[in-house]
Design a protein around this motif. Structure first.
Motif, mmCIF file in Angstrom:
data_model
loop_
_atom_site.group_PDB
_atom_site.id
_atom_site.type_symbol
_atom_site.label_atom_id
_atom_site.label_comp_id
_atom_site.label_asym_id
_atom_site.label_seq_id
_atom_site.Cartn_x
_atom_site.Cartn_y
_atom_site.Cartn_z
ATOM 1 N N LEU A 118 0.821 -1.244 0.180
ATOM 2 C CA LEU A 118 -0.123 -0.086 0.108
ATOM 3 C C LEU A 118 0.865 1.277 -0.020
ATOM 4 O O LEU A 118 0.795 2.086 -0.895
ATOM 5 C CB LEU A 118 -0.794 -0.074 1.198
ATOM 6 C CG LEU A 118 -1.844 1.161 1.386
ATOM 7 C CD1 LEU A 118 -3.032 1.039 0.234
ATOM 8 C CD2 LEU A 118 -2.458 1.021 2.838
ATOM 9 N N ARG A 119 1.815 1.274 0.656
ATOM 10 C CA ARG A 119 2.844 2.500 0.970
ATOM 11 C C ARG A 119 3.409 2.562 -0.344
ATOM 12 O O ARG A 119 3.724 3.913 -0.831
ATOM 13 C CB ARG A 119 3.926 2.248 2.269
ATOM 14 C CG ARG A 119 4.695 3.365 2.188
ATOM 15 C CD ARG A 119 5.767 3.036 3.419
ATOM 16 N NE ARG A 119 6.493 1.807 3.014
ATOM 17 C CZ ARG A 119 7.477 1.827 2.162
ATOM 18 N NH1 ARG A 119 7.736 3.057 1.557
ATOM 19 N NH2 ARG A 119 8.266 0.857 1.873
ATOM 20 N N LEU B 70 2.370 6.834 -6.991
ATOM 21 C CA LEU B 70 1.171 7.715 -7.256
ATOM 22 C C LEU B 70 1.321 9.021 -6.629
ATOM 23 O O LEU B 70 0.428 10.049 -6.801
ATOM 24 C CB LEU B 70 -0.095 6.985 -7.051
ATOM 25 C CG LEU B 70 -0.585 5.914 -8.026
ATOM 26 C CD1 LEU B 70 -1.879 5.171 -7.540
ATOM 27 C CD2 LEU B 70 -0.650 5.973 -9.182
ATOM 28 N N GLY B 71 2.220 9.239 -5.762
ATOM 29 C CA GLY B 71 2.437 10.661 -5.067
ATOM 30 C C GLY B 71 1.437 10.961 -4.128
ATOM 31 O O GLY B 71 0.821 12.222 -4.248
ATOM 32 N N SER B 72 0.794 9.945 -3.534
ATOM 33 C CA SER B 72 -0.095 10.297 -2.730
ATOM 34 C C SER B 72 0.136 9.528 -1.023
ATOM 35 O O SER B 72 1.020 8.755 -1.067
ATOM 36 C CB SER B 72 -1.544 9.842 -3.151
ATOM 37 O OG SER B 72 -1.646 8.322 -3.076
ATOM 38 N N ALA B 73 -0.542 9.947 -0.134
ATOM 39 C CA ALA B 73 -0.536 9.354 1.178
ATOM 40 C C ALA B 73 -1.361 8.068 0.911
ATOM 41 O O ALA B 73 -2.335 7.805 0.246
ATOM 42 C CB ALA B 73 -1.198 10.311 2.174
ATOM 43 N N PRO B 74 -0.975 6.906 1.742
ATOM 44 C CA PRO B 74 -1.611 5.878 1.743
ATOM 45 C C PRO B 74 -3.207 5.799 1.813
ATOM 46 O O PRO B 74 -4.049 5.126 1.120
ATOM 47 C CB PRO B 74 -1.127 4.767 2.890
ATOM 48 C CG PRO B 74 0.580 5.530 3.057
ATOM 49 C CD PRO B 74 0.080 7.088 2.781
ATOM 50 N N GLU B 75 -3.555 6.803 2.585
ATOM 51 C CA GLU B 75 -5.016 6.882 2.893
ATOM 52 C C GLU B 75 -6.006 7.477 1.681
ATOM 53 O O GLU B 75 -6.989 7.364 1.620
ATOM 54 C CB GLU B 75 -5.354 7.555 4.180
ATOM 55 C CG GLU B 75 -4.767 8.941 4.352
ATOM 56 C CD GLU B 75 -3.314 9.165 4.908
ATOM 57 O OE1 GLU B 75 -3.051 10.034 5.508
ATOM 58 O OE2 GLU B 75 -2.691 8.209 4.820
ATOM 59 N N LEU C 142 -4.932 6.677 -1.333
ATOM 60 C CA LEU C 142 -4.495 5.715 -2.440
ATOM 61 C C LEU C 142 -5.678 5.483 -3.452
ATOM 62 O O LEU C 142 -5.320 5.551 -4.681
ATOM 63 C CB LEU C 142 -4.015 4.408 -1.899
ATOM 64 C CG LEU C 142 -3.514 3.554 -3.204
ATOM 65 C CD1 LEU C 142 -2.227 4.064 -4.218
ATOM 66 C CD2 LEU C 142 -3.125 2.146 -2.340
ATOM 67 N N VAL C 143 -6.856 5.239 -2.939
ATOM 68 C CA VAL C 143 -8.013 4.894 -3.910
ATOM 69 C C VAL C 143 -8.420 5.966 -4.823
ATOM 70 O O VAL C 143 -8.501 5.748 -6.063
ATOM 71 C CB VAL C 143 -9.164 4.460 -3.040
ATOM 72 C CG1 VAL C 143 -10.383 4.405 -3.866
ATOM 73 C CG2 VAL C 143 -8.971 3.270 -2.194
ATOM 74 N N SER C 144 -8.536 7.130 -4.335
ATOM 75 C CA SER C 144 -8.767 8.362 -5.088
ATOM 76 C C SER C 144 -7.443 8.515 -5.981
ATOM 77 O O SER C 144 -7.871 8.980 -7.421
ATOM 78 C CB SER C 144 -8.974 9.564 -4.167
ATOM 79 O OG SER C 144 -7.968 9.799 -3.491
ATOM 80 N N ALA C 145 -6.243 8.416 -5.431
ATOM 81 C CA ALA C 145 -5.273 8.598 -6.574
ATOM 82 C C ALA C 145 -5.076 7.568 -7.651
ATOM 83 O O ALA C 145 -4.836 8.121 -8.776
ATOM 84 C CB ALA C 145 -3.620 8.671 -5.534
ATOM 85 N N ALA C 146 -5.464 6.413 -7.278
ATOM 86 C CA ALA C 146 -5.689 5.315 -8.451
ATOM 87 C C ALA C 146 -6.426 5.608 -9.467
ATOM 88 O O ALA C 146 -6.221 5.342 -10.493
ATOM 89 C CB ALA C 146 -5.724 3.993 -7.554
ATOM 90 N N SER C 147 -7.748 6.108 -8.811
ATOM 91 C CA SER C 147 -8.950 6.389 -9.680
ATOM 92 C C SER C 147 -8.497 7.509 -10.747
ATOM 93 O O SER C 147 -8.921 7.460 -11.747
ATOM 94 C CB SER C 147 -10.223 6.805 -8.975
ATOM 95 O OG SER C 147 -10.670 5.824 -7.944
ATOM 96 N N ARG C 148 -7.767 8.423 -10.267
ATOM 97 C CA ARG C 148 -7.487 9.641 -11.095
ATOM 98 C C ARG C 148 -6.443 9.239 -12.023
ATOM 99 O O ARG C 148 -6.475 9.253 -13.264
ATOM 100 C CB ARG C 148 -6.722 10.505 -10.413
ATOM 101 C CG ARG C 148 -7.627 11.434 -9.700
ATOM 102 C CD ARG C 148 -7.004 12.861 -8.946
ATOM 103 N NE ARG C 148 -5.777 12.695 -8.093
ATOM 104 C CZ ARG C 148 -5.827 12.312 -6.815
ATOM 105 N NH1 ARG C 148 -6.863 12.423 -6.233
ATOM 106 N NH2 ARG C 148 -4.659 12.278 -6.165
ATOM 107 N N ALA C 149 -5.372 8.176 -11.453
ATOM 108 C CA ALA C 149 -4.736 7.572 -12.628
ATOM 109 C C ALA C 149 -5.272 6.735 -13.699
ATOM 110 O O ALA C 149 -4.823 6.943 -14.917
ATOM 111 C CB ALA C 149 -3.431 6.709 -11.962
ATOM 112 N N LEU C 150 -6.139 6.067 -13.363
ATOM 113 C CA LEU C 150 -7.016 5.078 -14.410
ATOM 114 C C LEU C 150 -7.749 5.915 -15.292
ATOM 115 O O LEU C 150 -7.892 5.810 -16.367
ATOM 116 C CB LEU C 150 -7.739 4.135 -13.622
ATOM 117 C CG LEU C 150 -7.296 3.183 -12.902
ATOM 118 C CD1 LEU C 150 -8.292 2.231 -11.823
ATOM 119 C CD2 LEU C 150 -6.559 2.169 -13.936
ATOM 120 N N ALA C 151 -8.441 7.005 -14.558
ATOM 121 C CA ALA C 151 -9.195 8.163 -15.716
ATOM 122 C C ALA C 151 -7.985 8.610 -16.778
ATOM 123 O O ALA C 151 -8.526 8.754 -18.031
ATOM 124 C CB ALA C 151 -9.849 9.190 -14.843
#
Length: 404
Positions: free
Chosen positions: A250-251, A257-262, A264-273
């Motif tokens: 997770l870390r 993705l340049g985000s905090a672990p908490e 991660l889901v929103s950062a991954a969603s942005r990356a996928l978009a």
């Protein structure tokens, strides 16, 4: 003879003395991963647990010999070792880390199965204690995420209360009167494991003395297996290691993705978009480039046999999709035939305008019969794949020759 099973009454007995009652040479057992000659020992008493009930066998030492396998032979327990003991009186030593890990997993399974059954009406129909992950198959409707978390939480609450885990003996009727979770039809005196106030289950396996020694139950995931649902879980030391491993993953993912672990889901969603957007743009650009190249190719392609316009080219550094875009654009013109290939991965694509009057699928099959590979398609559009990209030039040459 009957082997006395010391682990029945004291699963914490790590060392013991015994007498060898029988010893014989056995052939290799490739199915069990035993490739050399082994000796089979029958002892008058043993602390080694044999593979049974979903729990793997113990390992360890008998004298100077390494224990390779332990098997339940009914009244007797057979120990497979890599050398013959020098004396009939032997000392046995159980591989304790392995045994205690199995005790944590097995007792945790009893508790987790009890919670699924008691709280959610999902009985366990099978159990497997693997080297990394344990599983139970439960019967009934699909366990939701809320049910999985609820069973895990209920099990861990009992673990934190450190309730006693006791061994009980009795007949099937006696255990039934005590509220056994799963009744059995065996006759005689049965052994059962009782988790105080939570579960009573017939079992011949090794277990901890109190629920606190399970440490923690961690449910991993659930999947459909035939008519049942397979729940993956780990307990104790395994739960600790996997939780640490999960956090490190997770870390690491959050850092990439340049985000905090908490977050991660929103950062991954942005990356996928962003990926999807870039993919669509790249695909559109490839299509436009292919159309432009096809238009240039049409300008330089002359009419050949039967008035057809045959264009042959080996592409480098393009995807199979690009061949499709090019072929589609080129084959829009009357009498046009495109014979395309790639060197890097050996893709072939034969396409024509229907007015060309050839059969691209048949042409591809004839070429592949000579150079190898697989493929197929329709009369106007056929794709193939060569085992070696170096054969692409030969394949296209053969196709042009067959069309002439």
């Amino acid at each position: 003879m009957t082997t006395r099973r010391l682990y029945y009454d004291n699963a914490f007995e790590k060392e013991f003395t015994a007498r060898v009652m029988h010893c014989e040479v056995l052939p290799p057992d490739l199915n069990a991963g035993i490739t050399g000659t082994v000796w089979g020992l029958l002892l008058d008493r043993t602390a080694f647990y044999p593979t049974s009930g979903g729990q793997p066998n113990d390992l360890g030492k008998i004298g100077d010999a390494n224990v390779l396998d332990v098997r339940d032979e009914g009244e007797e327990i057979l120990h497979l070792v890599d050398r013959k003991p020098s004396d009939p009186d032997v000392n046995g030593c159980v591989n304790w880390p392995r045994r205690f890990d199995h005790m944590q997993q097995h007792t945790g399974q009893h508790l987790l199965s009890a919670m699924f059954h008691e709280r959610f009406g999902l009985p366990t129909v099978s159990f497997h204690l693997g080297t990394e992950i344990c599983t139970i198959d439960v019967q009934g409707p699909e366990p939701t995420d809320q049910i999985l978390e609820g069973a895990e939480r209920a099990a861990n609450q009992i673990i934190f209360e450190d309730r006693p885990v006791n061994v009980r003996y009795g007949t099937a009727d006696q255990l039934s009167q005590l509220g056994v979770r799963k009744e059995v039809e065996r006759k005689g005196i049965l052994r059962a494991i009782e988790i105080e106030g939570a579960d009573l289950q017939p079992c011949g396996g090794t277990h901890v003395k109190s629920t606190g020694q399970i440490g923690l139950v961690l449910v991993r995931r659930c999947s459909k297996v035939r008519q049942d649902w397979r729940v993956e879980f780990v307990c104790g030391g395994r739960a600790e290691r996997i939780a640490r491993h999960d956090f490190e993953l997770l870390r690491e993912a959050a850092e990439k993705l340049g985000s905090a672990p908490e977050d991660l889901v929103s950062a991954a969603s942005r990356a996928l978009a962003e990926r999807d957007t870039n993919f669509k743009m790249a695909r559109a650009l490839q299509e436009r480039l292919a159309e432009a190249e096809a238009a240039l190719a049409l300008q330089t392609t002359t009419h050949g046999a039967k008035g057809s316009r045959v264009f042959s080219r080996i592409f480098d550094g393009v995807s199979a999709d690009y061949l499709g875009f090019f072929a589609t654009a080129f084959a829009k013109s009357e009498k046009a035939i495109a014979l395309l290939g790639t060197i890097a991965d050996g893709h072939l694509l034969f396409a024509q305008h229907p007015s060309a009057g050839r059969d691209m699928n048949a042409l591809l099959r004839q070429v592949l019969e000579k150079v190898g590979g697989k493929g197929g398609g329709t009369r106007d559009f056929a794709r193939g794949r060569l085992p070696d990209g170096a054969s692409t030039e030969q394949a296209l040459s053969l196709a042009k020759e067959m069309l002439s």
